[in-house]
Design a protein around this motif. Structure first.
Motif, PDB file in Angstrom:
ATOM      1  N   UNK A  22       0.696  31.500 -36.772  1.00 54.17           N
ATOM      2  CA  UNK A  22       1.996  31.912 -37.273  1.00 54.17           C
ATOM      3  C   UNK A  22       1.828  32.703 -38.570  1.00 54.17           C
TER       4      UNK A  22
ATOM      5  N   UNK B  61      -0.337  30.109 -40.869  1.00 54.27           N
ATOM      6  CA  UNK B  61      -0.576  28.744 -40.399  1.00 54.27           C
ATOM      7  C   UNK B  61      -1.082  28.834 -38.965  1.00 54.27           C
TER       8      UNK B  61
ATOM      9  N   UNK C 219      -1.448  26.229 -35.274  1.00 56.59           N
ATOM     10  CA  UNK C 219      -1.116  24.962 -34.648  1.00 56.59           C
ATOM     11  C   UNK C 219      -1.982  24.800 -33.415  1.00 56.59           C
TER      12      UNK C 219
ATOM     13  N   UNK D  19       2.261  34.026 -45.547  1.00 58.11           N
ATOM     14  CA  UNK D  19       1.550  32.790 -45.242  1.00 58.11           C
ATOM     15  C   UNK D  19       1.065  32.839 -43.794  1.00 58.11           C
TER      16      UNK D  19
ATOM     17  N   UNK E  70       9.565  29.790 -39.221  1.00 57.11           N
ATOM     18  CA  UNK E  70       8.512  30.073 -38.253  1.00 57.11           C
ATOM     19  C   UNK E  70       9.063  30.885 -37.085  1.00 57.11           C
TER      20      UNK E  70
END
Lengths: 107, 113
Positions: free
Chosen positions: A87, A36, A38, A34, A97
């Motif tokens: 991430x 991600x 931020x 995955x 994470x």
């Protein structure tokens, strides 16, 4: 502990492709990759995920090596708004994470 | 777009006070996660629920933290009594069981004085 290794920081020129690497040599058979990101103090934003095949969506492409021990997230045309911490996470359901890669896109 | 909603967005209170943070997961999602983010520790998973039942709360300090899902549309995280070291941003995320990705709310920024 996070099970991935990412460079702490990267730079990219606006309009160029940003290629973010991730090593996950201990990935097991049912774990997905995955990504991600931020932005500043916002909540992490889902980008893309995959099991073993390469994946593409409107945000990015994910390239997973055949042995699944590493992957690369590609932002094809980086913009200033892509400046964020990215991430890479491996898991199934429960995601742990790590520190991520701080990507700076500059004009 | 469907979103995870967290309230309050900001909370400042004195140590010793009870703090309650709320999360409304995306409609239809059956898994809810609570995370805490600090500069020192990064993003830490505190607990998660599936179909309102706690599955894992090993990341949560048990003596002062509690997490519940009174119904499918509400998850709560409580701290009692609060301490200055609890100051952090608390994120809620929701998703479907299995490999489907989680989606995060905008967080509750908590400051304990």
């Amino acid at each position: 502990d996070a099970k991935t290794t990412q460079p702490p920081s990267m730079d990219c020129a606006e309009g160029r492709a940003a290629n973010l690497p991730c090593n996950h040599s201990t990935i097991s058979g049912n774990e997905y990759v995955y990504w991600y990101r931020q932005i500043h103090s916002q909540g992490p934003q889902y980008i893309i995920h995959g099991l073993k095949n390469n994946e593409t969506n409107e945000m990015a492409s994910l390239i997973i090596t055949e042995d699944r021990k590493s992957s690369t997230l590609i932002l094809p045309h980086a913009t200033l708004r892509d400046t964020a911490v990215y991430y890479c996470i491996i898991g199934y359901n429960k995601l742990i994470f790590g520190a991520g890669t701080r990507l700076a896109v500059h004009p | 777009d469907a979103r995870v909603t967290q309230t309050p967005r900001h909370k400042v209170t004195e140590m010793g006070q009870e703090v309650t943070m709320r999360c409304q997961p995306i409609l239809g999602h059956n898994t809810v996660f609570w995370y805490r983010q600090t500069m020192m520790q990064g993003l830490e998973l505190l607990a998660y629920f599936r179909n309102r039942a706690p599955l894992d709360d090993s990341g949560m300090p048990k003596d002062r933290f509690s997490a519940e899902m009174p119904d499918a549309t509400l998850a709560t995280l409580k701290i009692q009594p609060s301490e200055p070291r609890d100051s952090a941003v608390y994120f809620c995320a929701s998703g479907l069981a299995g490999y489907q990705p989680q989606h995060f709310g905008d967080g509750t920024r908590l400051s304990i004085l």
